[in-house]
Enzyme design. Structure first.
Site, mmCIF file in Angstrom:
data_model
loop_
_atom_site.group_PDB
_atom_site.id
_atom_site.type_symbol
_atom_site.label_atom_id
_atom_site.label_comp_id
_atom_site.label_asym_id
_atom_site.label_seq_id
_atom_site.Cartn_x
_atom_site.Cartn_y
_atom_site.Cartn_z
ATOM 1 N N VAL A 122 3.595 1.357 2.583
ATOM 2 C CA VAL A 122 3.317 0.290 3.531
ATOM 3 C C VAL A 122 3.827 -1.017 2.941
ATOM 4 C CG1 VAL A 122 1.578 -0.923 4.885
ATOM 5 C CG2 VAL A 122 1.290 1.522 4.375
ATOM 6 N N LYS A 177 4.855 0.688 7.954
ATOM 7 C CA LYS A 177 4.701 1.957 7.240
ATOM 8 C C LYS A 177 6.028 2.709 7.311
ATOM 9 C CE LYS A 177 1.590 5.955 6.976
ATOM 10 N NZ LYS A 177 0.362 6.567 7.564
ATOM 11 N N GLY A 182 0.475 5.608 1.096
ATOM 12 C CA GLY A 182 -0.302 6.740 1.573
ATOM 13 C C GLY A 182 0.421 8.039 1.288
ATOM 14 N N GLY A 195 0.829 -1.197 0.000
ATOM 15 C CA GLY A 195 0.000 0.000 0.000
ATOM 16 C C GLY A 195 0.861 1.243 0.000
ATOM 17 N N ASP A 212 -9.783 12.025 9.795
ATOM 18 C CA ASP A 212 -9.644 11.620 8.389
ATOM 19 C C ASP A 212 -10.364 10.291 8.144
ATOM 20 O OD1 ASP A 212 -8.863 12.026 5.772
ATOM 21 O OD2 ASP A 212 -6.877 11.165 6.036
#
Length: 318
Positions: A23, A38, A18, A16, A127
């Site tokens: 990640v 992360k 961000g 992933g 968020d």
């Protein structure tokens, strides 16, 4: 084998990305388990302060994905969490479109349950959006949701990292008071939960601004087409533009949701089950369920009794 970070975490493959970092799936050599790591993309003071805030959060709840540990190595930092392989709510809607009301209610109940614990710690998430709400890969079984990404969360009363008139969060999931620069508070998170619920029920991102304007001009609208009225009443309580008219606590919203579920029609025999797929995929070569797989070792040929030659052959292949 992957890069070993801080002598402990073996980075395996990216799963992933961000705004602040990538990640990775990683192997924790100390705890002997797979984790999601992360890794920050930059190490300026502002990003590091956010990192300190996020990794310092220690909330244990089955529907919250908070950091478990952290490490630093040269100019990089990372923190680790459980691996959650079912993707996000955005993945689920991408697979199925609009989701059945009872299924959505189950997800909302879990989200509000986790959020009630987050708020009890004095933390405002700030968020909440589909991409930050992850799912375990449960197949057609009972779904299991995890609220993640506390990168811009803050405790009530903490100094802000940005100027007062600078809006932090994801456009489209802001509460009206956030747009006006109000101090972060729990009802703003609940407004975002209402928008997430609309997204799940309608299969598309809601027009928050149009919704706010309609509430302001005409009051609470009727239920959207196809949405059960009891469920809409709960969502309308989350979506009130005036934070004082909105649900004040996640626990209160959850109780109202439980009452609404009792009035929903039972699913029909022909209703398609919703399946939460594994979005990460299998481990790459060299890794198994119990961690890295060692390559077979063979000793170099040696004369009988030549222990030093045999030892040299083993060392050269380690």
């Amino acid at each position: 084998m992957g890069e070993v970070f801080a002598g402990r975490y073996e980075l395996i493959d990216p799963i992933g990305r961000g705004g602040a970092g990538a990640v990775w799936r990683a192997w924790d050599h100390r705890r002997r388990r797979y984790v999601a790591a992360k890794v920050l993309l930059q190490s300026d003071a502002h990003t590091l302060l956010r990192f300190v805030r996020e990794q310092a959060l220690r909330i244990e709840h089955p529907h919250v994905l908070a950091p478990a540990s952290w490490a630093a190595d040269d100019d990089k930092v990372l923190f680790t969490m459980d691996v959650v392989s079912g993707g996000s709510l955005a993945h689920l809607v991408g697979d199925y479109g609009a989701l059945p009301p009872r299924f959505v209610c189950l997800l909302l109940d879990q989200l509000l349950s986790g959020l009630s614990t987050v708020h009890a710690e004095g933390v405002v998430h700030r968020d909440i959006k589909p991409a930050n709400i992850l799912l375990e890969a449960t197949g057609t079984g009972r779904p299991h949701l995890r609220l993640s990404d506390f990168g811009i969360s803050m405790r009530k009363g903490e100094p802000r990292l940005t100027e007062t008139n600078y809006v932090v969060g994801t456009p489209g999931y802001f509460a009206p008071e956030q747009m006006m620069g109000a101090e972060p508070d729990f009802p703003a998170d609940l407004f975002a939960v209402g928008l997430v619920a609309l997204y799940l029920l309608q299969g598309k991102k809601p027009d928050a601004q149009a919704l706010i304007e309609h509430f302001a001009a005409h009051g609470t609208p009727g239920a959207p087409q196809g949405m059960p009225e009891p469920l809409w009443q709960v969502l309308a309580g989350l979506l009130q533009p005036d934070p004082h008219a909105r649900f004040r606590t996640a626990t209160g919203a959850r109780k109202a949701l439980a009452a609404a579920v009792e009035m929903l029609p039972e699913p029909g025999p022909d209703d398609e089950p919703v399946e939460v797929f594994d979005q990460i995929g299998p481990l790459p070569a060299g890794f198994g369920p119990d961690g890295p797989v060692s390559a077979p070792r063979t000793a170099a040929p040696s004369a009988p009794g030549d222990a030093s030659a045999a030892t040299a052959g083993l060392v050269s292949q380690q």
